[in-house]
Design an enzyme around this catalytic site. Structure first.
Site, PDB file in Angstrom:
ATOM      1  N   ILE A  85       2.642  -9.161   9.009  1.00 35.72           N
ATOM      2  CA  ILE A  85       3.437  -7.934   9.027  1.00 35.72           C
ATOM      3  C   ILE A  85       3.118  -7.096   7.796  1.00 35.72           C
ATOM      4  O   ILE A  85       3.128  -7.604   6.674  1.00 35.72           O
ATOM      5  CB  ILE A  85       4.948  -8.282   9.031  1.00 35.72           C
ATOM      6  CG1 ILE A  85       5.275  -9.233  10.180  1.00 35.72           C
ATOM      7  CG2 ILE A  85       5.799  -7.020   9.077  1.00 35.72           C
ATOM      8  CD1 ILE A  85       6.599  -9.963  10.019  1.00 35.72           C
ATOM      9  N   CYS A  86       2.867  -5.819   8.004  1.00 40.10           N
ATOM     10  CA  CYS A  86       2.662  -4.888   6.897  1.00 40.10           C
ATOM     11  C   CYS A  86       3.991  -4.179   6.639  1.00 40.10           C
ATOM     12  O   CYS A  86       4.386  -3.279   7.381  1.00 40.10           O
ATOM     13  CB  CYS A  86       1.568  -3.882   7.236  1.00 40.10           C
ATOM     14  SG  CYS A  86       1.198  -2.788   5.858  1.00 40.10           S
ATOM     15  N   LEU A  87       4.681  -4.632   5.609  1.00 38.15           N
ATOM     16  CA  LEU A  87       5.988  -4.077   5.264  1.00 38.15           C
ATOM     17  C   LEU A  87       6.164  -4.228   3.759  1.00 38.15           C
ATOM     18  O   LEU A  87       6.002  -5.336   3.225  1.00 38.15           O
ATOM     19  CB  LEU A  87       7.087  -4.824   6.033  1.00 38.15           C
ATOM     20  CG  LEU A  87       8.504  -4.309   5.914  1.00 38.15           C
ATOM     21  CD1 LEU A  87       8.638  -2.876   6.435  1.00 38.15           C
ATOM     22  CD2 LEU A  87       9.463  -5.224   6.677  1.00 38.15           C
ATOM     23  N   CYS A 192      -2.857  -1.454   5.316  1.00 32.56           N
ATOM     24  CA  CYS A 192      -1.907  -2.279   4.587  1.00 32.56           C
ATOM     25  C   CYS A 192      -2.639  -3.202   3.612  1.00 32.56           C
ATOM     26  O   CYS A 192      -3.427  -4.034   4.031  1.00 32.56           O
ATOM     27  CB  CYS A 192      -1.087  -3.096   5.587  1.00 32.56           C
ATOM     28  SG  CYS A 192       0.315  -3.890   4.841  1.00 32.56           S
TER      29      CYS A 192
END
Length: 195
Positions: A85-87, A192
């Site tokens: 996940i890119c967060l 990301c």
């Protein structure tokens, strides 16, 4: 020691007052290995989907963020075919926004929000990001199809929920999705970092 006492408090709170559409529990005997489940939000292509996640709590928690990845395949510009996940809140500063004051419930809620509102300007999946930005009807159609295929609760003959497919299983990401994960597009897009 701080990790253990904090995890006990957080898991107790998650069990007593879970955020809407989110559950999280200990996976087996090891407190640092958790599982979570996020229900796809209404009016999103993930609606009625049940998405399983793996949550690993590092030794230095809360000074390092948990490592979280999707086990259920999802068609999303900020989540790759391996479930990464890119967060920003999942990364340490200066590139990320993790702070020790954040907790597991906050992270899972942030992931749920990312599902509802993708960030196409910071993608892991360049092709899906372009589709989201420039051809939303196709993106929504593809995301709904993936949700139907991978994240819908299957029922057995007695109407009981069955198991959901996981990444790497027989119903894992398609070859096309894996190819998309490896492709980078040009045009100055930012990808990301450090995922």
């Amino acid at each position: 020691m701080q990790r253990t006492s904090r995890l006990k408090r957080e898991l107790s709170l998650l069990a007593a007052e879970p955020p809407p559409g989110i559950t999280c529990w200990q996976d087996g005997d090891r407190m640092e290995d958790l599982r979570a489940q996020i229900l796809g939000g209404a009016n999103t292509p993930y609606e009625k989907g049940v998405f399983k996640l793996e949550v690993h709590i590092p030794e230095r928690y809360p000074f390092e963020p948990p490592q979280i990845r999707f086990l259920t395949p999802i068609y999303h510009p900020n989540i790759d075919s391996a479930g990464r996940i890119c967060l920003d809140v999942l990364k340490l500063p200066p590139k990320g926004a993790w702070r020790p004051s954040l907790n597991i419930a906050t992270l899972l809620t942030s992931i749920q929000q990312l599902m509802a509102e993708p960030n196409p300007d910071d993608p892991l999946m360049a092709d899906i990001s372009s589709e989201f930005k420039y051809n939303k009807p196709v993106f929504f159609k593809n995301a709904r199809q993936w949700t139907e295929k991978h994240a819908r609760q299957k029922t057995d003959e007695e109407g009981m929920p069955g198991s959901l497919p996981e990444v790497g299983g027989s119903e894992g990401p398609s070859a096309a999705q894996k190819r998309k994960a490896g492709q980078l597009s040009s045009g100055g897009k930012r990808f990301c970092p450090d995922v």
